[in-house]
Write an enzyme that holds these catalytic residues in place. Structure first.
Site, PDB file in Angstrom:
ATOM      1  CE  LYS A  10     -84.107  67.369  64.035  1.00 36.08           C
ATOM      2  NZ  LYS A  10     -82.895  68.166  64.414  1.00 36.08           N
ATOM      3  CE1 TYR A  50     -84.455  70.115  69.137  1.00 34.02           C
ATOM      4  CE2 TYR A  50     -86.309  70.940  67.850  1.00 34.02           C
ATOM      5  CZ  TYR A  50     -85.303  70.008  68.050  1.00 34.02           C
ATOM      6  OH  TYR A  50     -85.141  68.972  67.159  1.00 34.02           O
ATOM      7  CG  PHE A  58     -78.441  76.368  67.318  1.00 33.52           C
ATOM      8  CD1 PHE A  58     -79.505  75.539  67.649  1.00 33.52           C
ATOM      9  CD2 PHE A  58     -77.241  76.185  67.986  1.00 33.52           C
ATOM     10  CE1 PHE A  58     -79.391  74.561  68.619  1.00 33.52           C
ATOM     11  CE2 PHE A  58     -77.110  75.198  68.964  1.00 33.52           C
ATOM     12  CZ  PHE A  58     -78.189  74.391  69.285  1.00 33.52           C
ATOM     13  NE  ARG A 103     -79.149  64.174  63.133  1.00 32.88           N
ATOM     14  CZ  ARG A 103     -79.064  64.433  64.437  1.00 32.88           C
ATOM     15  NH1 ARG A 103     -77.984  64.061  65.119  1.00 32.88           N
ATOM     16  NH2 ARG A 103     -80.040  65.054  65.052  1.00 32.88           N
ATOM     17  CG  ASN A 113     -79.971  67.598  62.249  1.00 29.75           C
ATOM     18  OD1 ASN A 113     -81.190  67.678  62.382  1.00 29.75           O
ATOM     19  ND2 ASN A 113     -79.141  67.668  63.262  1.00 29.75           N
ATOM     20  CG  HIS A 116     -85.063  64.761  68.184  1.00 30.97           C
ATOM     21  ND1 HIS A 116     -84.243  65.660  68.825  1.00 30.97           N
ATOM     22  CD2 HIS A 116     -85.647  64.020  69.164  1.00 30.97           C
ATOM     23  CE1 HIS A 116     -84.357  65.475  70.146  1.00 30.97           C
ATOM     24  NE2 HIS A 116     -85.202  64.488  70.366  1.00 30.97           N
ATOM     25  CD  GLU A 127     -86.441  64.759  73.636  1.00 33.01           C
ATOM     26  OE1 GLU A 127     -85.554  65.574  73.897  1.00 33.01           O
ATOM     27  OE2 GLU A 127     -86.260  63.783  72.864  1.00 33.01           O
TER      28      GLU A 127
HETATM   29  N1  UDP Z   1     -78.604  72.717  65.651  1.00 33.84           N
HETATM   30  C1  UDP Z   1     -78.290  73.783  64.813  1.00 33.84           C
HETATM   31  N2  UDP Z   1     -77.039  74.323  64.903  1.00 33.84           N
HETATM   32  C2  UDP Z   1     -76.088  73.878  65.771  1.00 33.84           C
HETATM   33  C3  UDP Z   1     -76.415  72.808  66.610  1.00 33.84           C
HETATM   34  C4  UDP Z   1     -77.674  72.254  66.544  1.00 33.84           C
HETATM   35  O1  UDP Z   1     -79.123  74.209  64.026  1.00 33.84           O
HETATM   36  O2  UDP Z   1     -74.979  74.424  65.797  1.00 33.84           O
HETATM   37  C5  UDP Z   1     -79.941  72.123  65.592  1.00 33.84           C
HETATM   38  C6  UDP Z   1     -79.959  70.759  64.891  1.00 33.84           C
HETATM   39  O3  UDP Z   1     -81.181  70.636  64.169  1.00 33.84           O
HETATM   40  C7  UDP Z   1     -79.898  69.811  66.076  1.00 33.84           C
HETATM   41  C8  UDP Z   1     -80.767  70.540  67.088  1.00 33.84           C
HETATM   42  O4  UDP Z   1     -80.440  71.909  66.903  1.00 33.84           O
HETATM   43  O5  UDP Z   1     -80.370  68.524  65.725  1.00 33.84           O
HETATM   44  C9  UDP Z   1     -80.534  70.162  68.539  1.00 33.84           C
HETATM   45  O6  UDP Z   1     -79.156  70.285  68.820  1.00 33.84           O
HETATM   46  P1  UDP Z   1     -78.390  69.161  69.652  1.00 33.84           P
HETATM   47  O7  UDP Z   1     -77.058  69.710  70.030  1.00 33.84           O
HETATM   48  O8  UDP Z   1     -79.262  68.646  70.739  1.00 33.84           O
HETATM   49  O9  UDP Z   1     -78.139  68.015  68.549  1.00 33.84           O
HETATM   50  P2  UDP Z   1     -78.762  66.558  68.384  1.00 33.84           P
HETATM   51  O10 UDP Z   1     -79.005  66.011  69.765  1.00 33.84           O
HETATM   52  O11 UDP Z   1     -80.042  66.721  67.589  1.00 33.84           O
HETATM   53  O12 UDP Z   1     -77.745  65.786  67.619  1.00 33.84           O
HETATM   54 MG    MG Z   2     -80.057  66.825  71.334  1.00 35.25          MG
END
Ligand code: UDP
Ligand code: MG
Length: 138
Positions: A10, A50, A58, A103, A113, A116, A127
């Site tokens: 990212k 997304y 968010f 992470r 974070n 992905h 994806e």
């Molecule tokens: N994210 C965020 N706030 C939250 C949860 C997620 O900004 O409370 C962002 C974060 O960058 C995350 C992405 O949205 O990686 C996608 O969320 P997901 O729940 O799919 O998490 P991941 O699969 O990436 O761990």
């Molecule tokens: Mg996810």
């Protein structure tokens, strides 16, 4: 058991110059890179990627952030790829991520974070196809 997953380094991690260190960890964990490109997502394209999160609070911030600078998109191959890659990257919130995960080592906060990782075989294919055509996958 899946054998491919999709990932992006990212904008925070690319901007901090951590992409080499992150890719080294991924290769050392036994993942083989089978496709890769560096690009910057438009706000609209980030929103498409997304889209599954569009009702989440968010979503707007996430799309702004993901289009704020270049990313490195890639596909990796390994047995049990989706699950093993999620273990390697750690929890979404870096404060909750296990020691030694990508992470934990490189993420700034829950939004920025670092990386992905697809959450299922189905999404890994969707994806990967979002960024790479079949022909480009060597
Ligand atoms: N994210 C965020 N706030 C939250 C949860 C997620 O900004 O409370 C962002 C974060 O960058 C995350 C992405 O949205 O990686 C996608 O969320 P997901 O729940 O799919 O998490 P991941 O699969 O990436 O761990
Ligand atoms: Mg996810």
């Amino acid at each position: 058991m899946s054998n491919i997953t999709f990932s992006m380094i990212k904008p925070d991690a690319v901007g901090a110059g951590n992409s080499g260190a992150i890719l080294k960890m991924i290769e050392e964990a036994g993942f083989k890179i089978i496709a890769m490109k560096k690009l910057r997502l438009s706000r609209e394209r980030a929103g498409q990627f997304y889209e599954v999160h569009k009702e989440r609070p968010f979503y707007g911030e996430l799309c702004e952030y993901m289009s704020s600078g270049p990313i490195i998109a890639f596909v990796v191959e390994k047995s049990n790829a989706v699950e093993d890659f999620r273990t390697l990257i750690g929890a979404t919130n870096p404060q909750e991520a296990a020691e030694g995960t990508i992470r934990k080592l490189f993420a700034t906060d829950i939004s920025a974070n670092a990386i992905h990782g697809s959450d299922s075989d189905e999404n890994a294919n969707i994806e990967a196809n979002f960024f790479f055509s079949q022909l480009e996958r060597v």
